[in-house]
Scaffold this motif. Structure first.
Motif, PDB file in Angstrom:
ATOM      1  N   ILE A  70       0.837  -1.200   0.000  1.00 45.72           N
ATOM      2  CA  ILE A  70       0.000   0.000   0.000  1.00 45.72           C
ATOM      3  C   ILE A  70       0.873   1.251   0.000  1.00 45.72           C
ATOM      4  CG2 ILE A  70      -1.680   1.323   1.335  1.00 45.72           C
ATOM      5  CD1 ILE A  70      -2.812  -1.344   2.336  1.00 45.72           C
ATOM      6  N   LEU A  71       1.940   1.227   0.807  1.00 52.21           N
ATOM      7  CA  LEU A  71       2.820   2.389   0.901  1.00 52.21           C
ATOM      8  C   LEU A  71       3.530   2.647  -0.425  1.00 52.21           C
ATOM      9  CD1 LEU A  71       4.015   4.583   2.694  1.00 52.21           C
ATOM     10  CD2 LEU A  71       5.807   2.966   3.347  1.00 52.21           C
ATOM     11  N   LYS A  72       3.982   1.593  -1.079  1.00 51.16           N
ATOM     12  CA  LYS A  72       4.637   1.748  -2.380  1.00 51.16           C
ATOM     13  C   LYS A  72       3.692   2.390  -3.383  1.00 51.16           C
ATOM     14  CE  LYS A  72       6.792  -1.836  -3.944  1.00 51.16           C
ATOM     15  NZ  LYS A  72       7.062  -3.270  -4.229  1.00 51.16           N
ATOM     16  N   LYS A  73       2.447   1.940  -3.380  1.00 53.04           N
ATOM     17  CA  LYS A  73       1.470   2.505  -4.306  1.00 53.04           C
ATOM     18  C   LYS A  73       1.186   3.965  -3.960  1.00 53.04           C
ATOM     19  CE  LYS A  73      -3.141   1.802  -6.226  1.00 53.04           C
ATOM     20  NZ  LYS A  73      -4.378   0.981  -6.208  1.00 53.04           N
ATOM     21  N   THR A  74       1.136   4.273  -2.671  1.00 49.59           N
ATOM     22  CA  THR A  74       0.848   5.646  -2.246  1.00 49.59           C
ATOM     23  C   THR A  74       1.952   6.598  -2.673  1.00 49.59           C
ATOM     24  OG1 THR A  74      -0.414   4.843  -0.338  1.00 49.59           O
ATOM     25  CG2 THR A  74       0.409   7.098  -0.242  1.00 49.59           C
ATOM     26  N   ILE A  75       3.208   6.159  -2.551  1.00 48.19           N
ATOM     27  CA  ILE A  75       4.343   7.036  -2.848  1.00 48.19           C
ATOM     28  C   ILE A  75       4.601   7.132  -4.338  1.00 48.19           C
ATOM     29  CG2 ILE A  75       6.829   7.330  -2.558  1.00 48.19           C
ATOM     30  CD1 ILE A  75       6.581   6.137   0.205  1.00 48.19           C
ATOM     31  N   PHE A  76       4.533   6.006  -5.045  1.00 49.76           N
ATOM     32  CA  PHE A  76       4.993   5.974  -6.433  1.00 49.76           C
ATOM     33  C   PHE A  76       3.862   6.041  -7.458  1.00 49.76           C
ATOM     34  CE2 PHE A  76       8.401   3.802  -4.051  1.00 49.76           C
ATOM     35  CZ  PHE A  76       9.441   4.650  -4.374  1.00 49.76           C
ATOM     36  N   THR A  77       2.613   6.186  -7.010  1.00 48.47           N
ATOM     37  CA  THR A  77       1.498   6.277  -7.944  1.00 48.47           C
ATOM     38  C   THR A  77       0.617   7.461  -7.565  1.00 48.47           C
ATOM     39  OG1 THR A  77       1.486   3.875  -8.206  1.00 48.47           O
ATOM     40  CG2 THR A  77      -0.429   5.058  -9.004  1.00 48.47           C
ATOM     41  N   ALA A  78       0.405   8.355  -8.503  1.00 50.90           N
ATOM     42  CA  ALA A  78      -0.469   9.504  -8.250  1.00 50.90           C
ATOM     43  C   ALA A  78      -1.924   9.084  -8.370  1.00 50.90           C
ATOM     44  CB  ALA A  78      -0.165  10.619  -9.245  1.00 50.90           C
ATOM     45  N   ALA A  79      -2.779   9.707  -7.566  1.00 47.35           N
ATOM     46  CA  ALA A  79      -4.204   9.418  -7.625  1.00 47.35           C
ATOM     47  C   ALA A  79      -4.777   9.914  -8.946  1.00 47.35           C
ATOM     48  CB  ALA A  79      -4.926  10.076  -6.457  1.00 47.35           C
ATOM     49  N   ARG A  80      -5.716   9.169  -9.471  1.00 42.30           N
ATOM     50  CA  ARG A  80      -6.340   9.542 -10.731  1.00 42.30           C
ATOM     51  C   ARG A  80      -7.316  10.691 -10.512  1.00 42.30           C
ATOM     52  NH1 ARG A  80     -10.007   5.538 -14.548  1.00 42.30           N
ATOM     53  NH2 ARG A  80      -9.951   6.825 -16.427  1.00 42.30           N
ATOM     54  N   ASP A  81      -7.422  11.566 -11.489  1.00 43.17           N
ATOM     55  CA  ASP A  81      -8.387  12.660 -11.431  1.00 43.17           C
ATOM     56  C   ASP A  81      -9.793  12.072 -11.564  1.00 43.17           C
ATOM     57  OD1 ASP A  81     -10.011  14.872 -11.783  1.00 43.17           O
ATOM     58  OD2 ASP A  81      -8.572  15.927 -13.064  1.00 43.17           O
ATOM     59  N   PRO A  82     -10.677  12.285 -10.587  1.00 43.22           N
ATOM     60  CA  PRO A  82     -12.019  11.695 -10.676  1.00 43.22           C
ATOM     61  C   PRO A  82     -12.801  12.174 -11.882  1.00 43.22           C
ATOM     62  CG  PRO A  82     -11.874  13.267  -8.859  1.00 43.22           C
ATOM     63  CD  PRO A  82     -10.493  13.040  -9.333  1.00 43.22           C
ATOM     64  N   ARG A  83     -12.477  13.374 -12.404  1.00 44.45           N
ATOM     65  CA  ARG A  83     -13.180  13.857 -13.586  1.00 44.45           C
ATOM     66  C   ARG A  83     -12.871  13.008 -14.812  1.00 44.45           C
ATOM     67  NH1 ARG A  83     -11.476  20.002 -12.420  1.00 44.45           N
ATOM     68  NH2 ARG A  83      -9.614  18.825 -11.867  1.00 44.45           N
ATOM     69  N   GLU A  84     -11.680  12.412 -14.838  1.00 44.76           N
ATOM     70  CA  GLU A  84     -11.367  11.496 -15.927  1.00 44.76           C
ATOM     71  C   GLU A  84     -12.248  10.253 -15.857  1.00 44.76           C
ATOM     72  OE1 GLU A  84      -7.292  10.499 -15.868  1.00 44.76           O
ATOM     73  OE2 GLU A  84      -6.607  12.437 -16.611  1.00 44.76           O
ATOM     74  N   LEU A  85     -12.442   9.750 -14.636  1.00 44.22           N
ATOM     75  CA  LEU A  85     -13.295   8.573 -14.482  1.00 44.22           C
ATOM     76  C   LEU A  85     -14.734   8.897 -14.862  1.00 44.22           C
ATOM     77  CD1 LEU A  85     -13.688   5.653 -13.652  1.00 44.22           C
ATOM     78  CD2 LEU A  85     -13.895   6.409 -11.274  1.00 44.22           C
ATOM     79  N   ILE A  86     -15.205  10.091 -14.506  1.00 41.43           N
ATOM     80  CA  ILE A  86     -16.560  10.480 -14.900  1.00 41.43           C
ATOM     81  C   ILE A  86     -16.663  10.539 -16.423  1.00 41.43           C
ATOM     82  CG2 ILE A  86     -18.249  12.355 -14.829  1.00 41.43           C
ATOM     83  CD1 ILE A  86     -17.326  12.983 -12.012  1.00 41.43           C
ATOM     84  N   ALA A  87     -15.615  11.044 -17.071  1.00 45.30           N
ATOM     85  CA  ALA A  87     -15.605  11.071 -18.537  1.00 45.30           C
ATOM     86  C   ALA A  87     -15.694   9.656 -19.091  1.00 45.30           C
ATOM     87  CB  ALA A  87     -14.343  11.770 -19.042  1.00 45.30           C
ATOM     88  N   ASP A  88     -15.005   8.718 -18.445  1.00 49.93           N
ATOM     89  CA  ASP A  88     -15.103   7.322 -18.878  1.00 49.93           C
ATOM     90  C   ASP A  88     -16.529   6.802 -18.744  1.00 49.93           C
ATOM     91  OD1 ASP A  88     -12.410   7.492 -19.227  1.00 49.93           O
ATOM     92  OD2 ASP A  88     -11.866   6.098 -17.631  1.00 49.93           O
ATOM     93  N   MET A  89     -17.150   7.084 -17.588  1.00 49.09           N
ATOM     94  CA  MET A  89     -18.500   6.588 -17.358  1.00 49.09           C
ATOM     95  C   MET A  89     -19.492   7.159 -18.374  1.00 49.09           C
ATOM     96  SD  MET A  89     -18.486   4.439 -14.833  1.00 49.09           S
ATOM     97  CE  MET A  89     -16.858   3.861 -15.314  1.00 49.09           C
TER      98      MET A  89
END
Length: 279
Positions: free
Chosen positions: A82-101
């Motif tokens: 979990i820590l590796k993902k938190t440090i080395f991966t940026a959170a996705r913009d939720p507006r992009e996911l809404i665009a997908d939906m």
């Protein structure tokens, strides 16, 4: 021909997301914080007197071992991931996911829900893929929502364990710093007859307190807070996916799907949520 029927190149690009980006805030914060401390020390003194291996062993080793005692070993290995993902991966913009939906809703409205199978092959989000596959399979809407919400609850539980681990380290580190201070004072009192040994003992007494404060306030507690914030971000993304998949299965107009999901955005960002033309 694209792999997702009914989507243009811009929509296909949106489906790929931004999950591969590194979260630079954590890295920059840690490096800048350490750099500021070291720089402040160097402005007044050489760095060597502030490096004391026994003090580091007592504080860092003691705090980490106490945290290991507090949690089962399988939790510790999960927290590392979990820590590796938190440090080395940026959170996705939720507006992009809404665009997908919204794009998925357009596909389902124009081509039918079976076309979503090809859309599922174009996204690398396993949670969205699971939901789309369940829609294509014709699963009951309540069953889909229940399965996805259970996944979210399990995610929250894992993140809570990670946050608790670093909070514990943040509590234990100052305590072990105080223990080191007491040990240093005991050694100093025993060596009062020899002034040459008083300095190293006093250094240990003071440096363990310093190390404990730095470990707690620069590393452990900020990481615990970062894990909590990242958990909220991921839960938001997954709730957007759940609501979007439910709306798609109900046959909602793509414009309505965008409006429904935009309401979930924090801070009034729903006004900027992606929209789509009514199909």
């Amino acid at each position: 021909m694209t792999g997702c029927i009914g989507l243009d190149s811009e929509s296909i690009s949106a489906l790929k997301g931004r999950d591969g980006n590194m979260d630079l805030g954590t890295i920059i914060g840690l490096l800048a914080g350490a750099g500021m401390l070291v720089g402040a020390v160097l402005c007044a003194s050489p760095l060597a007197p502030f490096v004391h291996v026994p003090s580091l062993m007592m504080v860092v080793g003691g705090a980490c071992c106490a945290a290991m005692i507090s949690f089962p070993m399988e939790y510790l290995t999960a927290v590392v991931d979990i820590l590796k993902k938190t440090i080395f991966t940026a959170a996705r913009d939720p507006r992009e996911l809404i665009a997908d939906m919204v794009a998925y809703a357009e596909v389902a409205r124009r081509e039918g829900v079976f076309a979503l199978e090809q859309c599922a092959q174009r996204t690398d989000d396993p949670f969205v893929v699971q939901g789309l596959h369940m829609v294509v399979d014709g699963s009951d809407p309540e069953l889909i929502e229940t399965a996805l919400v259970e996944h979210i609850e399990a995610l929250e539980a894992r993140h809570a364990e990670g946050k608790a681990l670093f909070e514990n380290i943040g509590r234990f580190a100052p305590a072990f710093g105080m223990i080191g201070t007491l040990v240093g004072l005991v050694i100093m009192l025993r060596e009062m007859h020899d002034p040459a040994n008083i300095g190293p003992a006093l250094a240990m007494a003071l440096l363990t307190t310093l190390y404990g404060a730095v470990l707690a306030n620069l590393i452990a507690l900020p990481l615990a807070e970062k894990l909590a914030r990242r958990s909220k971000q991921e839960v938001l993304l997954k709730m957007i996916a759940v609501r979007g998949i439910r709306a798609i299965q109900c046959g909602d107009n793509p414009r309505l799907v965008g409006q429904k999901l935009g309401i979930l955005l924090p801070g009034g960002d729903h006004a900027d949520a992606p929209d789509a033309r009514a199909a």
